[in-house]
Design an enzyme around this catalytic site. Structure first.
Site, mmCIF file in Angstrom:
data_model
loop_
_atom_site.group_PDB
_atom_site.id
_atom_site.type_symbol
_atom_site.label_atom_id
_atom_site.label_comp_id
_atom_site.label_asym_id
_atom_site.label_seq_id
_atom_site.Cartn_x
_atom_site.Cartn_y
_atom_site.Cartn_z
ATOM 1 N N LYS A 181 34.235 51.375 37.246
ATOM 2 C CA LYS A 181 35.452 51.728 36.514
ATOM 3 C C LYS A 181 35.782 50.538 35.620
ATOM 4 O O LYS A 181 36.372 49.568 36.055
ATOM 5 C CB LYS A 181 36.593 52.028 37.491
ATOM 6 C CG LYS A 181 37.740 52.882 36.905
ATOM 7 C CD LYS A 181 38.532 52.194 35.804
ATOM 8 C CE LYS A 181 39.316 51.006 36.324
ATOM 9 N NZ LYS A 181 40.065 50.325 35.195
ATOM 10 N N GLU A 257 36.753 38.617 42.989
ATOM 11 C CA GLU A 257 36.684 37.480 42.064
ATOM 12 C C GLU A 257 37.978 37.536 41.275
ATOM 13 O O GLU A 257 38.138 38.348 40.366
ATOM 14 C CB GLU A 257 35.452 37.601 41.178
ATOM 15 C CG GLU A 257 35.044 36.289 40.537
ATOM 16 C CD GLU A 257 35.801 36.019 39.246
ATOM 17 O OE1 GLU A 257 36.798 35.262 39.288
ATOM 18 O OE2 GLU A 257 35.410 36.570 38.216
ATOM 19 N N CYS A 291 38.518 33.478 33.473
ATOM 20 C CA CYS A 291 39.026 32.905 34.726
ATOM 21 C C CYS A 291 38.489 31.507 34.949
ATOM 22 O O CYS A 291 39.069 30.730 35.720
ATOM 23 C CB CYS A 291 38.684 33.816 35.902
ATOM 24 S SG CYS A 291 36.924 34.186 36.058
ATOM 25 N N GLU A 389 48.142 31.208 35.218
ATOM 26 C CA GLU A 389 46.906 31.317 34.453
ATOM 27 C C GLU A 389 47.242 31.653 33.002
ATOM 28 O O GLU A 389 47.916 32.650 32.727
ATOM 29 C CB GLU A 389 46.011 32.399 35.060
ATOM 30 C CG GLU A 389 44.607 32.415 34.519
ATOM 31 C CD GLU A 389 43.692 33.343 35.313
ATOM 32 O OE1 GLU A 389 42.466 33.170 35.236
ATOM 33 O OE2 GLU A 389 44.200 34.238 36.011
#
Length: 484
Positions: A181, A257, A291, A389
């Site tokens: 997906k 992750e 990331c 982040e």
């Protein structure tokens, strides 16, 4: 390279379940170009029933695929690698159109993403068990590795090819079927990959791609279905936590992750020019939307001014903001308007808290969702940008005095994906690397990703590893057979 229109016409826009199929009810949703905001094309908008159709196909294909000789599975993966490589320019343009990154970045991702198929084509034949006599003398022990079964992969928008290939490669090599997906922002690359896999000889049902604008509504029934045996996800920590909780009901194998807040630590004895070069790579790779991107720069005070000045100069001289399809562009747009707002808010918060704006800091007028390379100096400890982040081309810089303070500052985060360290002192390099609370460390390197290395984090950056010899283990179960 094909034209934009040609490449878009070559991509399936239906669901891929043993081939292209329309979504139930025929609904579609738009895919937009982040550089203009304009619609590139429409793709099928899957329903809950469509997701279950894909699972039906995966379950039906599982036994035969698991029984397929590992050499044959590996040869199919190798053929996919060759086909991706042959169409590298098409994939690069497609990713630039739907995600926005500059073409050189897209080309790098094609090379990186394709390598997972080559790497796991070789790992497919290296799945080992073991046989030994029981120490008690009461019999023999045989340990056997088997595929876990049908898998669901949920992938993000920032690396439309590589985030899929590093999940699909090991799953298929291990003998698992898989449903992918992809993110609704960037579904086209994964649909083209599914088409290439079929052309390479992958049997129907082994890989399905379901595109949808209603991720939770489509994936939750799959996670709840006892026939699904593995969930792998790359994305935010907040979403990952919810998926882990959902997967717990069926005790699914999970790989997560998740987010990062990578520190980039520069010591007084570092080669400052090399550190600046590494900082450019670690910060601006993928436009900072990664990331693994360096999120905060901790620089020892003896080189703080020099490092800051040289980083400002490097970004000023080499970064060209513009549409990713422009050959002069080195920094493309952010993915969407929401992300542009998040990055802008973090910079404004830091400046209002007392940070000094050394470069950039203001989004240009539209169209598109652009944000310039930005450097913040003297960032106070309570600024949100040091905790959250960033996912954009913003470098906040703070100073420290001692090695112990630098290490403590680097570890002062709930995340633990990757950290970067620059020093000429080997003892310090190893000491700090061992003390860092992260799953990966770049020593005097600004790029660490490698298909042959185990990628993954600790703390709230997730668990499980992708790539390396460890990657295929995520898709294998261990069976103990007792023999007389």
């Amino acid at each position: 390279m094909a034209s934009e229109n040609d490449i878009l016409q070559s991509v399936p826009t239906a669901l891929w379940i043993g081939g292209p199929v329309d979504a139930t009810g025929g609904a579609t949703f738009p895919v937009r170009d982040p550089a203009t905001g304009e619609v590139l094309t429409e793709v099928a908008d899957a329903t809950e029933q469509d997701g279950l159709r894909a699972l039906d196909a995966a379950v039906a294909a599982q036994a035969d695929w698991a029984a397929t000789p590992s050499r044959q599975r590996g040869e199919i993966l190798r053929e996919v690698f060759e086909r991706i490589t042959a169409r590298a320019e098409d994939f690069a343009l497609l990713m630039t159109l739907e995600m926005g990154k500059a073409l050189p970045e897209s080309r790098n991702e094609v090379r990186y993403g394709a390598e997972f198929f080559r790497w796991f084509s070789e790992e497919a034949v290296r799945v080992h068990g073991r046989y030994l006599h029981a120490p008690s003398g009461a019999g023999r022990i045989m340990v056997h590795k088997q595929p876990v079964g049908p898998c669901l992969a949920i992938t993000p928008w920032n690396f439309p090819l590589a985030m899929g290939t590093r999940k699909i490669g090991p799953a298929l090599a291990a003998g698992c079927t898989m449903i992918v997906k992809p993110a609704s922002e960037t579904p086209l690359t994964m649909l083209l990959l599914a088409k290439l896999c079929s052309e390479a000889g992958l049997p129907d049902g082994v890989l399905s791609v379901i595109t949808t604008s209603r991720s939770g509504a489509v994936t939750q029934p799959l996670i709840n279905d006892p026939r699904l045996r593995k969930l792998t996800f790359t994305g935010s920590t907040e979403v990952g936590k919810k998926l882990v909780a959902s997967a717990a009901n069926g005790l699914l194998r999970t790989s997560m992750e998740l987010g990062g807040n990578a520190p980039f630590v520069v010591f007084d004895d570092a080669d400052v020019d090399a550190a600046v070069q590494g900082a450019m790579l670690a910060k601006l790779r993928n436009g900072g939307e990664a990331c693994t991107a360096a999120n905060r720069f901790h620089v020892q005070r003896g080189v703080l001014a020099e490092f800051t000045d040289k980083l400002v100069a490097a970004m000023s001289d080499s970064v060209v903001l513009g549409p990713g399809t422009d050959p002069h562009t080195t920094l493309g747009p952010l993915i969407n308007e929401d992300q542009l707002g998040i990055v802008s808010d973090l910079v404004e918060d830091a400046v209002s808290a007392g940070a000094t704006l050394r470069l950039g800091g203001k989004a240009p007028d539209g169209p598109g969702w652009f944000y310039p390379a930005t450097i913040l100096a003297d960032v106070p400890a309570h600024a949100r940008i040091l905790e959250e982040e960033v996912f954009g081309p913003v470098a906040p810089i703070v100073g420290f005095d001692t090695e112990e303070q630098g290490l403590a500052a680097a570890n002062d985060t709930r995340y633990g994906l990757v950290a970067y360290v620059y020093t000429r002192d080997l003892d310090r390099a190893l000491r700090v690397a061992e003390g860092l609370e992260s799953g990966m460390v770049g020593l005097n390197r600004g790029v660490i990703s490698d298909p042959a290395a185990p990628f993954g984090g600790v703390k709230e950056s997730g668990f499980g590893r992708e790539g390396g010899s460890e990657g295929i283990e995520e898709y294998l179960s261990t069976k103990y057979i007792a023999l007389t």
